[in-house]
Structures are given as C-alpha cells and as structure tokens.
Motif scaffolding. Structure first.
Motif, PDB file in Angstrom:
ATOM      1  N   ILE A   5       0.836  -1.194   0.000  1.00 58.50           N
ATOM      2  CA  ILE A   5       0.000   0.000   0.000  1.00 58.50           C
ATOM      3  C   ILE A   5       0.875   1.250   0.000  1.00 58.50           C
ATOM      4  CG2 ILE A   5      -1.669   1.312   1.371  1.00 58.50           C
ATOM      5  CD1 ILE A   5      -2.816  -1.393   2.283  1.00 58.50           C
ATOM      6  N   TYR A   6       2.052   1.162   0.611  1.00 59.07           N
ATOM      7  CA  TYR A   6       2.971   2.292   0.639  1.00 59.07           C
ATOM      8  C   TYR A   6       3.895   2.304  -0.573  1.00 59.07           C
ATOM      9  CZ  TYR A   6       1.457   2.649   5.460  1.00 59.07           C
ATOM     10  OH  TYR A   6       0.702   2.781   6.599  1.00 59.07           O
ATOM     11  N   LEU A   7       4.287   1.125  -1.030  1.00 64.00           N
ATOM     12  CA  LEU A   7       5.276   1.042  -2.097  1.00 64.00           C
ATOM     13  C   LEU A   7       4.732   1.446  -3.465  1.00 64.00           C
ATOM     14  CD1 LEU A   7       7.169  -2.218  -1.135  1.00 64.00           C
ATOM     15  CD2 LEU A   7       7.927   0.141  -0.875  1.00 64.00           C
ATOM     16  N   ILE A   8       3.485   1.142  -3.748  1.00 67.97           N
ATOM     17  CA  ILE A   8       2.918   1.488  -5.052  1.00 67.97           C
ATOM     18  C   ILE A   8       2.859   3.005  -5.241  1.00 67.97           C
ATOM     19  CG2 ILE A   8       0.811   1.416  -6.455  1.00 67.97           C
ATOM     20  CD1 ILE A   8       0.474  -1.481  -5.562  1.00 67.97           C
ATOM     21  N   PRO A   9       2.323   3.789  -4.312  1.00 66.40           N
ATOM     22  CA  PRO A   9       2.324   5.249  -4.522  1.00 66.40           C
ATOM     23  C   PRO A   9       3.737   5.839  -4.578  1.00 66.40           C
ATOM     24  CG  PRO A   9       0.781   4.669  -2.796  1.00 66.40           C
ATOM     25  CD  PRO A   9       1.544   3.436  -3.130  1.00 66.40           C
ATOM     26  N   ILE A  10       4.663   5.269  -3.802  1.00 71.80           N
ATOM     27  CA  ILE A  10       6.040   5.771  -3.847  1.00 71.80           C
ATOM     28  C   ILE A  10       6.650   5.514  -5.216  1.00 71.80           C
ATOM     29  CG2 ILE A  10       8.362   5.374  -2.937  1.00 71.80           C
ATOM     30  CD1 ILE A  10       7.053   4.953  -0.190  1.00 71.80           C
ATOM     31  N   SER A  11       6.453   4.329  -5.778  1.00 70.80           N
ATOM     32  CA  SER A  11       7.019   4.017  -7.090  1.00 70.80           C
ATOM     33  C   SER A  11       6.369   4.846  -8.185  1.00 70.80           C
ATOM     34  CB  SER A  11       6.886   2.529  -7.392  1.00 70.80           C
ATOM     35  OG  SER A  11       5.532   2.160  -7.497  1.00 70.80           O
ATOM     36  N   VAL A  12       5.076   5.080  -8.100  1.00 63.43           N
ATOM     37  CA  VAL A  12       4.405   5.935  -9.078  1.00 63.43           C
ATOM     38  C   VAL A  12       4.930   7.366  -8.966  1.00 63.43           C
ATOM     39  CG1 VAL A  12       2.170   6.937  -9.720  1.00 63.43           C
ATOM     40  CG2 VAL A  12       2.351   4.499  -9.264  1.00 63.43           C
ATOM     41  N   LEU A  16       6.875   9.492 -11.867  1.00 64.74           N
ATOM     42  CA  LEU A  16       6.430  10.815 -12.321  1.00 64.74           C
ATOM     43  C   LEU A  16       7.543  11.847 -12.198  1.00 64.74           C
ATOM     44  CD1 LEU A  16       2.792  11.008 -10.938  1.00 64.74           C
ATOM     45  CD2 LEU A  16       3.523  10.809 -13.313  1.00 64.74           C
ATOM     46  N   CYS A  17       8.347  11.759 -11.138  1.00 64.30           N
ATOM     47  CA  CYS A  17       9.490  12.673 -10.997  1.00 64.30           C
ATOM     48  C   CYS A  17      10.484  12.468 -12.128  1.00 64.30           C
ATOM     49  CB  CYS A  17      10.176  12.465  -9.649  1.00 64.30           C
ATOM     50  SG  CYS A  17       9.247  13.100  -8.260  1.00 64.30           S
ATOM     51  N   LEU A  19       9.828  11.279 -15.117  1.00 61.98           N
ATOM     52  CA  LEU A  19       9.198  11.758 -16.342  1.00 61.98           C
ATOM     53  C   LEU A  19       9.231  13.276 -16.420  1.00 61.98           C
ATOM     54  CD1 LEU A  19       7.695  10.727 -18.842  1.00 61.98           C
ATOM     55  CD2 LEU A  19       5.574  11.016 -17.573  1.00 61.98           C
ATOM     56  N   LEU A  20       8.953  13.942 -15.302  1.00 67.80           N
ATOM     57  CA  LEU A  20       9.021  15.401 -15.281  1.00 67.80           C
ATOM     58  C   LEU A  20      10.451  15.894 -15.509  1.00 67.80           C
ATOM     59  CD1 LEU A  20       6.603  16.260 -12.346  1.00 67.80           C
ATOM     60  CD2 LEU A  20       6.243  16.659 -14.782  1.00 67.80           C
ATOM     61  N   GLY A  21      11.426  15.194 -14.955  1.00 67.92           N
ATOM     62  CA  GLY A  21      12.824  15.552 -15.187  1.00 67.92           C
ATOM     63  C   GLY A  21      13.208  15.396 -16.645  1.00 67.92           C
ATOM     64  N   PHE A  22      12.727  14.358 -17.287  1.00 66.54           N
ATOM     65  CA  PHE A  22      12.997  14.173 -18.711  1.00 66.54           C
ATOM     66  C   PHE A  22      12.366  15.286 -19.536  1.00 66.54           C
ATOM     67  CE2 PHE A  22      11.524  12.500 -22.800  1.00 66.54           C
ATOM     68  CZ  PHE A  22      12.751  12.279 -23.397  1.00 66.54           C
ATOM     69  N   PHE A  23      11.111  15.604 -19.258  1.00 61.79           N
ATOM     70  CA  PHE A  23      10.455  16.678 -20.008  1.00 61.79           C
ATOM     71  C   PHE A  23      11.154  18.020 -19.780  1.00 61.79           C
ATOM     72  CE2 PHE A  23       6.328  14.117 -20.056  1.00 61.79           C
ATOM     73  CZ  PHE A  23       6.554  13.694 -21.354  1.00 61.79           C
ATOM     74  N   TRP A  24      11.613  18.276 -18.563  1.00 61.64           N
ATOM     75  CA  TRP A  24      12.348  19.509 -18.290  1.00 61.64           C
ATOM     76  C   TRP A  24      13.630  19.563 -19.118  1.00 61.64           C
ATOM     77  CZ3 TRP A  24      17.276  19.844 -16.312  1.00 61.64           C
ATOM     78  CH2 TRP A  24      17.740  21.134 -16.106  1.00 61.64           C
ATOM     79  N   SER A  25      14.363  18.450 -19.181  1.00 61.54           N
ATOM     80  CA  SER A  25      15.624  18.449 -19.913  1.00 61.54           C
ATOM     81  C   SER A  25      15.396  18.640 -21.410  1.00 61.54           C
ATOM     82  CB  SER A  25      16.411  17.169 -19.648  1.00 61.54           C
ATOM     83  OG  SER A  25      15.727  16.051 -20.151  1.00 61.54           O
TER      84      SER A  25
END
Length: 64
Positions: A5-12, A16-17, A19-25
């Motif tokens: 229950i904790y690991l799934i939201p952390i991995s998502v 997302l971080c 993916l956002l870093g890739f889009f920023w670059s």
C-alpha cells in the motif's frame, strides 16, 4: 501485504518525478547538440601544466 500500500504510490511518484525531469531536460534544450562535446574531447589539445597548477594539485592530493 500492507507494505504494498505504501510502495505502489512511492514508485508511481518516483516514476512521475523521472518523467518530469525528462520533459524539463528536453524543454531546456539539453538534447539539441549531442555531438559537439564528444568531438571536443577527442580533438582537444593537451596543454602542459604550469608550476602553480602542479603545486595546487600536489597540495590537494596531500603529497609533498
């Protein structure tokens, strides 16, 4: 089972971080010129070290 229950939201969230870093670059033009740095390293001329640089380098490494 409760750990998932904790690991799934952390991995998502980490995904997302990334993916956002890739889009920023991409948006910051980090991938516009991929070849100039590689050519510059291969074609760079070596310059001899000055005495001041040699002393500074020896001072950082701890060797006397």
């Amino acid at each position: 089972m409760t750990a998932i229950i904790y690991l799934i939201p952390i991995s998502v969230g980490l995904g997302l971080c990334a993916l956002l870093g890739f889009f920023w670059s991409v948006r910051a033009s980090q991938y516009d010129n991929m070849e100039s740095d590689a050519h510059r390293i291969l074609e760079a001329e070596d310059k001899p070290m000055s005495d001041a640089q040699r002393r500074a380098l020896n001072g950082l490494s701890g060797d006397s």
